[in-house]
Structures are given as C-alpha cells and as structure tokens.
Write an enzyme that holds these catalytic residues in place. Sequence first.
Site: not given
Length: 560
Positions: A21, A23, A25, A29, A98, A199, A328-329
């Site tokens: 990240d 910025n 938040d 990004d 993806d 996917d 990520h799964d």
Amino acid sequence: MQKKWWHDKVAYQIYPKSFCDTNGDGIGDLRGIISKLDYLKELGVDIIWLSPIYKSPFVDQGYDISDYYVIAEEFGTMEEFDELLAEAKKRDMYLIMDLVVNHCSDKHEWFQKALADPDGPYADYFYFRKGKNGNPPSNYRSYFGGNCWEPVPGSDKYYFHMFAKEQPDLNWENPKLREEIYRMINWWLDKGLAGFRIDAIINIKKDLAFPDMEPDGDDGLASCWRMVENVEGVDELLEDLKNHTFAKKDAFTVGEVFNIGVEDLPDFIGENGHFSTIFDFSAHMLSDGEHGWYDAPPISFDAWKKAITDSQMRVQNVGFEANIIENHDEPRGVSRFLPDYAQNADGAKMLGTVSVLLRGIPFIYQGQEIGMTNCHRNDISEYDDISTKDQYQVAIDAGCTKEEALACCYENSRDNARTPMQWSADENGGFSTHAPWLAVNPNYKEINVSEQEGRADSVLSYYKELITLRKSPEYEETFVYGNVEPVYEDTDTVFGFMRMGKENRQKILVAANYGKEAVSLPLPGTAKKLLLSNAGRRKLADADHITLESLETAVVLLKA
Ligand code: TEU
Ligand code: CA
C-alpha cells in the site's frame, strides 16, 4: 514437443489488495506493485499474475467484476496500470491478469439491465428460469452456501449463481455474451498483456435442464459442482474461447481446473489444448472435506507424495501443469503440508525445492518465498472472507464448538493467504502506514522480507538460489523438459525424484527428508556435483550414498 515461450518461465501470484500500500489507505495498490518490480526481478520472476484488479463491489474480493474495462479505484487508475505494464516490460517480465468470466457482479450493467427487464435480451446473458411448484428450479447448493437460485425481484423467475448471490453466472450458450467477452479479452491482450489466469472456467458449461440431484447435506441440497462434473460439452466452449482470443496472440493461459480425468488432459494441455497449462491441485484436494472444512481429513505424507508423483506421471507425456504450494484460496503450504516439527525455515525451503524443481511451471504465491504461515484469529469477526464465514457456520451447525470451528478456519481459511505481505518488522509489516484491511499476521516481526534480504541462509535467499539453479544455462533444459522419475518411493519420509535430461542425458536427483530422523540412502548413481542444499552442505562428489538430516534437501547432479 513444440517449444513455447512460457515453458521455462517462473511465475508469481500477486494478491493486489495485500501486496503493498503506497497511499496509506490500508489497501494494496498498483503503485505498490510497481515499487516492488525490482524485488520480483531479483527473485527470478518472469510472469506476474495479478488477482482481479477490475472495478468491483468486492463481495468476493474482486472476483465479482462490475466493469471489465475499468481498474478498481481502490487499486489505482488505468494510467497506473499502463505504467505497470510498461515497467514490467522494461524488466523483461510478463503480466497476466485474472479472467473471471463464469460470472460477473450483480452490479454489472448487464445484470442491472436483466433485472430491469427479466424477459428482455439481457436476461439471456444470465440463467433466468421459472421456479418449480413454488420452489427454486433445482436443489443446488452454491460454493459459498445456500441455494444457487435467487429470486428475481418482481418476477416469477430466479437467476442462477454458483458462488455468492452477488455473482450471477453468465450464459455462455448465448453467442452475444461470448462475443462481448471475447472483445474484452482481446482489448486487454492488445494493450500488451501476456495472457490470463482463468477463473472457475470449467463452470461455464451448465446442464441446461438443471436436473435435481440427490441431496448430500441436511439442507436438502446437492453441491452444485456435481452438475459441472456430470455435464458434457465444455470443450466446444473452451475451443471457441481460445480460437477467438488467445490463439491469435500466442498468449499464455493457465486454467483453474479441478478434477478432470486423465483422458481429458490432452484436450486441456496437449499441444493444441484449450490452455497453455492448468494448475495441479492434486495435493490440495486431499483435504477436501465431505461436508466442509470441519470434516477435512488431515494430509498424510504418503498421500501427499503419491498425489504429486501420480500427477507428474500423468502429465509429463502430455504437456505442462502449473505447480503451486498455495494461492489466495488455499492455506499456507508451510502450515498445511509440513508436520509440526518442520514448520520452520528448513521446512519452507524443502517444500519450495520440491515445487520449483518438479516438471511444470512453478507459481510462487506472494509471501511463500519468505515462508509465511497461516494466521490464528480469536473470533470469526476477525475474518473477512465470504467462504470462511460460511464454513464457520457450517461447522457450528454440524455441532462444533466455537473453538473447534475457529480451529478449522485456522486450518482452511482463504484469509490465511490473504493477510498483508510481510515486508519488514515495522508497524503493519511494512505493508502500510494505516491499519490494513485485513490484520497482518503477528509473526511479521520474525518473518519478513527485510530481515531475510541480507541473510544468506534465509528462506528468501534460498528461493533466489533455487530459481537461479532452475534457470542456469547448464541445467535449465533438464529442469524444464526433462522427465521425472520417482525414487525412494518405499521410504517413509523421503520425497525423491530424478529429473532426466532428454538430449543432454543429464541426471539430477532431488531428495528431501520430511522425517524427524536422519536417513541414509543409496544414490541412484554416483554423485558428480552437489547443486543445492538447504543445510549448508558443501560437497558430495563421487559419493554413492547420502545421509539426509531431518528436513535436509539436496539437489545432486549424478554422473551420466
Ligand atoms: O475459485 C474457484 C473455486 O472453485 C473454489 O476453489 C473456491 O476457491 C472455494 O470454493 C472457496 O472455498 C475461484 C477463485 O480462485 C476464488 O477466489 C473465487 O472466490 C471463485 O473462483 C469465484 O470467482
Ligand atoms: Ca492503497
């Protein structure tokens, strides 16, 4: 076998929301990714796969796309994307995105138009069906729980969704829909994208009769993936997709494909297959529970070794699979495939060696290269993932206590791999100056890039050596195209295989001792040179035996 540009590449998956990240938040990004390209280059990465960065309500973390042509504002702008593409190119790296086209978001303009006119043309972009005697059209349970059919407000119809109800399935039988999808894919390829990770792509073929199935749970529903398994005809759709898009650009495609038979492999990854490659999930599927995470069976060393070996044997005369430890799964491999005593740096290196030196395209998931682990949480509210929330409830409904249900989330949750990348020992693991969208794993103080970067015996340094070895001009041909021959199959604790060069006749042994005790093994030949060790071993020339300490891994060139 015809050589392809991607055969010798090493890929890396970025989960943008949790990578870096810039910025402040709390959300990763595109600028963050750009800032880490040199890090990836140094690691040896060629292909970068970005999990979805398109505009999305993030009900399923970007796998619910509301506009395929727009970058999510959380991540940045199209200008920044173009910059990322250019910066990657400058470093001879390839970017793949993806491709989520089994479904879109319910906020996508197509679905909004379909809702507004359930008998109009856009309803036919989806599956809109009348119910049966006041019930939904069929009794399928979605992946994230509940019925696959959701009532269309103000009408007697239902729409079909295999994932969340905010992810309506797209109707691939409709040529108009296909045309829109192909146009979008070509638009991205024309920008200079090298290809896609695709996917849930097997799910695009439905049994249009949507027949009821034998219930497999107390909810009276049957898992929707059974319909996918039973239906014929996905090949025609996949060929149509390929011929209108990827084939024209020599794009690299990796399909997220579960459970196809050996007989289907040539159609999928053979010379003119539907995809360049598909992921090998054979080891991951070993822990599929019959009813959910709460009854997930543990993975034994034998079963794990056999699953991987069998899959290598099936594939090697057909094409290439993509080898992963985690994504990520999937939970972190260090916490999943290694026994307790091995859940450390030596174990992480051992697992990495096997994965990167098997035949196939290695995919490294962010954080794997520093040995990131699963993450304990004290309450279900600390999880974000839609599937984890569902599985927690499934466990509670099946009679588990809160502690038991949390324990199965610790083992299986998709959030295990989604915690922020651990860059340093600074606050929030150096991922962000702000509290991250998903809390960082508290072990960032010990496990982080900056600590490992300068240390020669770190997991990160080892991964660099490992990839350098795989790509070294002397051995690359063998690691990329050589066959795999299992060795030490009858031992209790050793995973061993030979990589056999074809024309060069090289013989390279990869042997890893997963046991607690040392083992002494005869080498399948005489050692010529030790190529890599995770135990500081220096040489082995002329030996015909090797003693591997607990968690020791050796890569040995044998005399021809
Ligand atoms: O996953 C597809 C999938 O079939 C499952 O493995 C899913 O991860 C599992 O049921 C969750 O417990 C893909 C994506 O990788 C996943 O992140 C998305 O949620 C899913 O498709 C829907 O787009
Ligand atoms: Ca940000």
